[in-house]
Design a protein around this motif. Structure first.
Motif, PDB file in Angstrom:
ATOM      1  N   LEU A  28      -8.025 -13.319  15.451  1.00  0.00           N
ATOM      2  CA  LEU A  28      -8.455 -11.638  14.853  1.00  0.00           C
ATOM      3  C   LEU A  28      -9.102 -12.071  13.579  1.00  0.00           C
ATOM      4  N   PRO A  29      -9.960 -11.153  13.228  1.00  0.00           N
ATOM      5  CA  PRO A  29     -10.706 -11.185  11.924  1.00  0.00           C
ATOM      6  C   PRO A  29      -9.589 -10.479  10.941  1.00  0.00           C
ATOM      7  N   GLN A  30      -9.784 -10.531   9.892  1.00  0.00           N
ATOM      8  CA  GLN A  30      -8.688 -10.264   8.732  1.00  0.00           C
ATOM      9  C   GLN A  30      -8.674  -8.544   8.841  1.00  0.00           C
ATOM     10  N   THR A  31      -9.715  -8.064   8.983  1.00  0.00           N
ATOM     11  CA  THR A  31      -9.873  -6.697   8.981  1.00  0.00           C
ATOM     12  C   THR A  31      -9.125  -5.772  10.353  1.00  0.00           C
ATOM     13  N   ALA A  32      -9.292  -6.587  11.330  1.00  0.00           N
ATOM     14  CA  ALA A  32      -8.669  -6.172  12.772  1.00  0.00           C
ATOM     15  C   ALA A  32      -7.116  -6.637  12.375  1.00  0.00           C
ATOM     16  N   PHE A  33      -6.807  -7.507  11.865  1.00  0.00           N
ATOM     17  CA  PHE A  33      -5.308  -7.687  11.477  1.00  0.00           C
ATOM     18  C   PHE A  33      -4.777  -6.564  10.647  1.00  0.00           C
ATOM     19  N   ASP A  34      -5.625  -6.438   9.536  1.00  0.00           N
ATOM     20  CA  ASP A  34      -5.105  -5.279   8.485  1.00  0.00           C
ATOM     21  C   ASP A  34      -5.191  -3.997   9.068  1.00  0.00           C
ATOM     22  N   ILE A  35      -5.844  -3.645  10.201  1.00  0.00           N
ATOM     23  CA  ILE A  35      -5.911  -2.383  10.996  1.00  0.00           C
ATOM     24  C   ILE A  35      -4.646  -2.160  11.808  1.00  0.00           C
ATOM     25  N   LEU A  36      -4.263  -3.321  12.329  1.00  0.00           N
ATOM     26  CA  LEU A  36      -3.018  -3.191  13.278  1.00  0.00           C
ATOM     27  C   LEU A  36      -1.772  -3.224  12.507  1.00  0.00           C
ATOM     28  N   MET A  37      -1.693  -3.901  11.472  1.00  0.00           N
ATOM     29  CA  MET A  37      -0.562  -3.954  10.453  1.00  0.00           C
ATOM     30  C   MET A  37      -0.467  -2.312   9.722  1.00  0.00           C
ATOM     31  N   PHE A  38      -1.639  -2.033   9.166  1.00  0.00           N
ATOM     32  CA  PHE A  38      -1.668  -0.514   8.815  1.00  0.00           C
ATOM     33  C   PHE A  38      -1.202   0.423   9.571  1.00  0.00           C
ATOM     34  N   LEU A  39      -1.390   0.633  11.149  1.00  0.00           N
ATOM     35  CA  LEU A  39      -0.965   1.428  11.990  1.00  0.00           C
ATOM     36  C   LEU A  39       0.398   1.186  12.288  1.00  0.00           C
ATOM     37  N   PRO A  43       3.337   4.749  10.684  1.00  0.00           N
ATOM     38  CA  PRO A  43       3.193   5.545  12.029  1.00  0.00           C
ATOM     39  C   PRO A  43       2.748   6.901  11.777  1.00  0.00           C
ATOM     40  N   GLU A  44       2.669   7.626  10.467  1.00  0.00           N
ATOM     41  CA  GLU A  44       2.152   8.864  10.218  1.00  0.00           C
ATOM     42  C   GLU A  44       0.706   8.703  10.440  1.00  0.00           C
ATOM     43  N   TYR A  45       0.001   7.642  10.179  1.00  0.00           N
ATOM     44  CA  TYR A  45      -1.295   7.684  10.155  1.00  0.00           C
ATOM     45  C   TYR A  45      -1.957   7.050  11.628  1.00  0.00           C
ATOM     46  N   THR A  46      -2.597   7.895  12.324  1.00  0.00           N
ATOM     47  CA  THR A  46      -2.685   7.082  13.818  1.00  0.00           C
ATOM     48  C   THR A  46      -4.392   7.304  14.212  1.00  0.00           C
ATOM     49  N   THR A  47      -5.330   7.839  13.287  1.00  0.00           N
ATOM     50  CA  THR A  47      -6.669   7.840  13.516  1.00  0.00           C
ATOM     51  C   THR A  47      -7.471   6.891  12.942  1.00  0.00           C
ATOM     52  N   ALA A  48      -8.658   6.709  13.201  1.00  0.00           N
ATOM     53  CA  ALA A  48      -9.656   5.897  12.672  1.00  0.00           C
ATOM     54  C   ALA A  48     -10.051   6.600  11.455  1.00  0.00           C
ATOM     55  N   ARG A  49      -9.978   7.911  11.264  1.00  0.00           N
ATOM     56  CA  ARG A  49     -10.460   8.610  10.183  1.00  0.00           C
ATOM     57  C   ARG A  49      -9.276   8.225   8.927  1.00  0.00           C
ATOM     58  N   ASP A  50      -8.364   8.305   9.478  1.00  0.00           N
ATOM     59  CA  ASP A  50      -6.917   8.098   8.636  1.00  0.00           C
ATOM     60  C   ASP A  50      -7.174   6.324   8.121  1.00  0.00           C
ATOM     61  N   ILE A  51      -7.581   5.541   8.929  1.00  0.00           N
ATOM     62  CA  ILE A  51      -7.823   4.241   8.430  1.00  0.00           C
ATOM     63  C   ILE A  51      -8.903   3.925   7.311  1.00  0.00           C
ATOM     64  N   VAL A  52      -9.998   4.790   7.611  1.00  0.00           N
ATOM     65  CA  VAL A  52     -11.125   4.852   6.773  1.00  0.00           C
ATOM     66  C   VAL A  52     -10.725   5.564   5.303  1.00  0.00           C
ATOM     67  N   GLU A  53      -9.773   6.456   5.435  1.00  0.00           N
ATOM     68  CA  GLU A  53      -9.591   7.422   4.282  1.00  0.00           C
ATOM     69  C   GLU A  53      -8.348   6.660   3.117  1.00  0.00           C
ATOM     70  N   VAL A  54      -7.404   6.375   4.008  1.00  0.00           N
ATOM     71  CA  VAL A  54      -6.182   5.877   3.455  1.00  0.00           C
ATOM     72  C   VAL A  54      -6.245   4.367   3.244  1.00  0.00           C
ATOM     73  N   ARG A  55      -6.822   3.377   4.145  1.00  0.00           N
ATOM     74  CA  ARG A  55      -6.855   2.021   4.046  1.00  0.00           C
ATOM     75  C   ARG A  55      -8.269   1.635   3.114  1.00  0.00           C
ATOM     76  N   LYS A  56      -9.210   2.699   3.093  1.00  0.00           N
ATOM     77  CA  LYS A  56     -10.340   2.206   2.580  1.00  0.00           C
ATOM     78  C   LYS A  56     -11.322   1.302   3.098  1.00  0.00           C
ATOM     79  N   ILE A  57     -11.306   1.272   4.548  1.00  0.00           N
ATOM     80  CA  ILE A  57     -12.153   0.337   5.034  1.00  0.00           C
ATOM     81  C   ILE A  57     -13.100   1.080   5.826  1.00  0.00           C
ATOM     82  N   LYS A  58     -14.600   0.463   5.537  1.00  0.00           N
ATOM     83  CA  LYS A  58     -15.909   1.244   5.998  1.00  0.00           C
ATOM     84  C   LYS A  58     -15.522   1.562   7.564  1.00  0.00           C
ATOM     85  N   ALA A  59     -16.120   2.801   7.842  1.00  0.00           N
ATOM     86  CA  ALA A  59     -16.246   3.233   9.009  1.00  0.00           C
ATOM     87  C   ALA A  59     -16.559   2.304  10.089  1.00  0.00           C
ATOM     88  N   ASN A  60     -17.778   1.656   9.897  1.00  0.00           N
ATOM     89  CA  ASN A  60     -18.262   1.038  10.779  1.00  0.00           C
ATOM     90  C   ASN A  60     -17.681  -0.220  11.132  1.00  0.00           C
TER      91      ASN A  60
END
Length: 144
Positions: A28-39, A43-60
């Motif tokens: 797994l790329p680090q970013t994929a691992f980070d996304i999985l662990m963030f979610l 659990p209050e964050y469940t959307t891709a937009r949440d990941i972009v806004e809260v975790r500050k990972i670029k949308a693409n």
């Protein structure tokens, strides 16, 4: 007190270094691992937009890595019942073992980070961070 940027850069680099063997093992790329662990950890964050806004990972990067996690069976997409345009990202049973390993890794990382800091200093640090968070909330309220 001039520790901000240097400290956060070292923190990020150390965390990535600690994660590297597990990410390699899981393919797994680090970013994929980070996304999985963030979610999993938020659990209050469940959307891709949440990941972009809260975790500050670029949308693409979120899009590419969510597709990978869904394709490999770690996440599933679920349509929102109230808003069809919104899709929730949910961890699957397959993700459970990865999440458990990730949490163990995160706990070890925190223990290493706080090594040689006694309980009283840890308590004071937690209280100081809590107070800073309240100060930030107050500052943000004043802006609105």
């Amino acid at each position: 007190m001039n520790t901000g940027i240097e400290f956060t850069m070292k923190l990020s680099a150390a965390y990535s270094a600690v994660c590297r063997p597990l990410c390699h093992e899981l393919n797994l790329p680090q970013t994929a691992f980070d996304i999985l662990m963030f979610l999993a950890n938020n659990p209050e964050y469940t959307t891709a937009r949440d990941i972009v806004e809260v975790r500050k990972i670029k949308a693409n990067l979120v899009s590419i890595n969510v597709d990978k996690l869904v394709g490999e069976g770690y996440l599933r997409r679920e349509a929102d019942t109230d808003d069809r345009r919104k899709t929730h990202l949910l961890c699957t049973d397959k993700a459970g073992a990865v999440i458990e390993q990730g949490r163990t890794l995160q706990n070890r990382f925190m223990n290493s980070l706080l090594a040689h800091i006694d309980d009283a200093a840890r308590k004071q640090l937690a209280e100081s961070i809590h107070q800073m968070e309240q100060n930030l909330d107050h500052m943000l309220e004043e802006e609105h």
